[in-house]
Design a protein around this motif. Structure first.
Motif, short mmCIF file in Angstrom:
data_model
loop_
_atom_site.label_atom_id
_atom_site.label_comp_id
_atom_site.label_asym_id
_atom_site.label_seq_id
_atom_site.Cartn_x
_atom_site.Cartn_y
_atom_site.Cartn_z
N LYS A 297 0.86 -1.18 0.00
CA LYS A 297 0.00 0.00 0.00
C LYS A 297 0.90 1.23 0.00
O LYS A 297 1.00 1.96 0.97
CB LYS A 297 -0.93 -0.01 1.22
CG LYS A 297 -2.10 0.94 1.12
CD LYS A 297 -3.06 0.73 2.28
CE LYS A 297 -4.28 1.64 2.16
NZ LYS A 297 -5.24 1.38 3.27
N THR B 73 -1.87 4.80 -2.92
CA THR B 73 -2.41 5.87 -2.09
C THR B 73 -2.41 7.24 -2.77
O THR B 73 -3.17 8.12 -2.37
CB THR B 73 -1.63 5.98 -0.78
OG1 THR B 73 -0.25 6.28 -1.07
CG2 THR B 73 -1.70 4.67 0.01
N ASP C 156 -7.94 -2.32 -0.15
CA ASP C 156 -6.55 -2.62 0.17
C ASP C 156 -5.96 -3.54 -0.89
O ASP C 156 -6.66 -4.41 -1.43
CB ASP C 156 -6.45 -3.29 1.54
CG ASP C 156 -6.62 -2.31 2.69
OD1 ASP C 156 -6.41 -1.09 2.46
OD2 ASP C 156 -6.93 -2.75 3.80
#
Length: 233
Positions: A69, A74, A90
């Motif tokens: 991640k 992001t 996720d």
């Protein structure tokens, strides 16, 4: 019907083969669900992600087919959603069920080789990064969890872009060893860099497909997509 858009990085220098490979992967996920329509797009194919996002219905979510991640998940991906508030799930590499699924599959592979986990050295070949500690942390956390699930000795972890290298991690092992590439899809690193490092180490063990290509993974992604929409309702 809700739609789940699977997004991967792709190959900037030659985007079409990676785009086609992701589409084939998405078809495998589609085979695991009748509650969702599965779409796919890579970040690297010019305009492909934007077109896919524009075509999504109101009830949609994005599944990032990445192992960590990090910045792509992001920052880069949300910035290209044309201002739409589409949930981004996720990524694969941090899924809490992934160590269990991988351990179950590895037990079968190891048993088919007439070995036990305790006598099977495992090398996790990961990407790593020279700029961020996050990819290595995710790979090391996964290796620790997988080792615990298997009841096996500590796994060796090697990286393409940082130390210890895959070559270092794979040295001194015999034919009982297994190498599992901690990557979501087959691509440049897994076609070129990982095999080259294993060859340099004289690795004679089993070279497995990338983790994202293991048989249990499409069903896992389908379940995550279904759970997202069930939660929303």
């Amino acid at each position: 019907m809700p739609e789940l858009l699977i997004v991967a990085h792709g190959q900037p220098s030659d985007p079409d083969p990676a785009e086609a490979a992701l589409a084939r992967f998405a078809a495998r996920v589609q085979n695991e669900t009748s509650d969702l329509t599965i779409r796919s797009a890579t970040l690297a194919a010019p305009g492909r992600l934007e077109a896919a996002v524009a075509a999504l219905p109101e009830k949609a979510a994005i599944y990032p087919l990445f192992m960590a991640k990090g910045w792509f998940v992001t920052s880069a991906l949300p910035a290209r959603l044309n201002g739409r508030a589409i949930p981004v799930l996720d990524p694969l590499g941090v899924d809490p069920d992934l160590p269990d699924l991988t351990a179950d599959h590895l037990r079968t592979v190891i048993a088919d080789r007439n070995q036990s986990p305790a006598e099977t050295p495992i090398v996790l070949a990961a990407h790593g990064s020279g700029r961020s500690r996050n990819p290595a942390r995710v790979a090391n956390d996964f290796a620790l969890a997988l080792s615990g699930k298997l009841g096996a000795p500590a796994l060796r972890v090697g990286f393409v872009e940082e130390q210890p290298s895959i070559e270092e991690a794979a040295q001194g092992l015999d034919t009982t060893a297994i190498c599992l590439p901690f990557f979501a899809l087959l691509g440049g690193h897994t076609i070129d860099d990982v095999p080259r490092a294993l060859d340099a180490a004289g690795f004679t063990g089993l070279r497995m497909p990338v983790l994202g290509e293991l048989p249990p993974v499409p069903a896992l992604i389908a379940r995550r997509g279904e759970a997202c929409f069930h939660t929303a309702t």
